[in-house]
Write a protein that holds these residues in place. Structure first.
Motif, mmCIF file in Angstrom:
data_model
loop_
_atom_site.group_PDB
_atom_site.id
_atom_site.type_symbol
_atom_site.label_atom_id
_atom_site.label_comp_id
_atom_site.label_asym_id
_atom_site.label_seq_id
_atom_site.Cartn_x
_atom_site.Cartn_y
_atom_site.Cartn_z
ATOM 1 N N ARG A 93 29.064 39.441 47.859
ATOM 2 C CA ARG A 93 30.141 39.427 48.821
ATOM 3 C C ARG A 93 30.290 38.023 49.375
ATOM 4 N N ASP A 94 31.496 37.546 49.420
ATOM 5 C CA ASP A 94 31.802 36.255 50.008
ATOM 6 C C ASP A 94 33.013 36.466 50.895
ATOM 7 N N ASP A 95 32.772 36.550 52.183
ATOM 8 C CA ASP A 95 33.844 36.841 53.133
ATOM 9 C C ASP A 95 34.969 35.814 53.059
ATOM 10 N N GLY A 96 34.618 34.536 52.901
ATOM 11 C CA GLY A 96 35.632 33.488 52.830
ATOM 12 C C GLY A 96 36.534 33.640 51.618
ATOM 13 N N ALA A 98 37.005 36.341 49.873
ATOM 14 C CA ALA A 98 37.757 37.595 49.989
ATOM 15 C C ALA A 98 39.026 37.373 50.805
ATOM 16 N N ARG A 99 38.937 36.590 51.863
ATOM 17 C CA ARG A 99 40.127 36.287 52.672
ATOM 18 C C ARG A 99 41.144 35.487 51.858
ATOM 19 N N TYR A 118 38.302 27.357 56.129
ATOM 20 C CA TYR A 118 37.244 27.635 55.147
ATOM 21 C C TYR A 118 36.538 26.331 54.778
#
Length: 182
Positions: A93-96, A98-99, A118
């Motif tokens: 998972r990479d929140d950045g 994904a956004r 980012y």
């Protein structure tokens, strides 16, 4: 990667308490792997049930005691088995990212704002990692690899935010081409 294997790797050098393991993970392993104390103790209990670590209780007869964990021969074999098997492809998972995958839903100025944010976040993490004392051995190499990945992400975000196509309106229709007018 699994937390039990990370713990076995850290215990392979010398015995440690759960608190010591949490500290070493935060100081030396964190760019690659992160674990909270609430995750470490259940993993240690599992390793103990499997015979991969043994526990020695230290401290006074009264008051708080310390649990010192030591890797067993079975634990060393398990660590070796895990190290020698081919690693899976990096996923996670990479929140950045994904956004960024959903930036099409924002107008161009906000897209640029997200990308610059980012890039700033990644730059701050690079600065933090470079400012900390470097761990020894291959942990140093792993941290350097993590910093290199962050440097690449920073360059990528900067290039993406300066792209003229970033200002184009979000696409309509389906990504697979279905529903296009002929």
């Amino acid at each position: 990667m699994s937390l039990p294997h990370v713990l076995l790797g850290l215990l392979a050098t010398h015995p440690r308490t759960g608190y010591d393991l949490a500290r070493v993970i935060a100081e030396e392993v964190e760019p690659i792997w992160k674990a909270e104390i609430s995750q470490i103790y259940p993993a240690l209990a599992r390793l103990r049930r499997e015979g991969h670590v043994v526990l020695r209780v230290l401290g006074p007869r009264r008051g708080p005691h310390r649990n010192l964990y030591r890797v067993t021969a079975a634990g060393r074999r398990e660590l070796r088995r895990w190290l020698l098997e081919p690693p899976p492809a990096p996923r996670g998972r990479d929140d950045g990212l994904a956004r960024i995958a959903f930036l099409d839903t924002l107008p161009a100025p906000e897209r640029r704002q997200v990308l610059r944010g980012y890039e700033k976040t990644v730059s701050e993490e690079i600065k933090r990692l470079r400012g900390e004392p470097a761990p020894d051995g291959f942990r140093r190499d792993a941290r350097e690899a993590a910093v290199e990945k962050l440097e690449a992400a920073k360059r990528w975000a900067r290039a993406l935010s300066s792209r003229p196509s970033l200002a184009s309106p979000p696409p309509t229709g389906r990504a697979d081409g279905a529903g296009k007018k002929k």
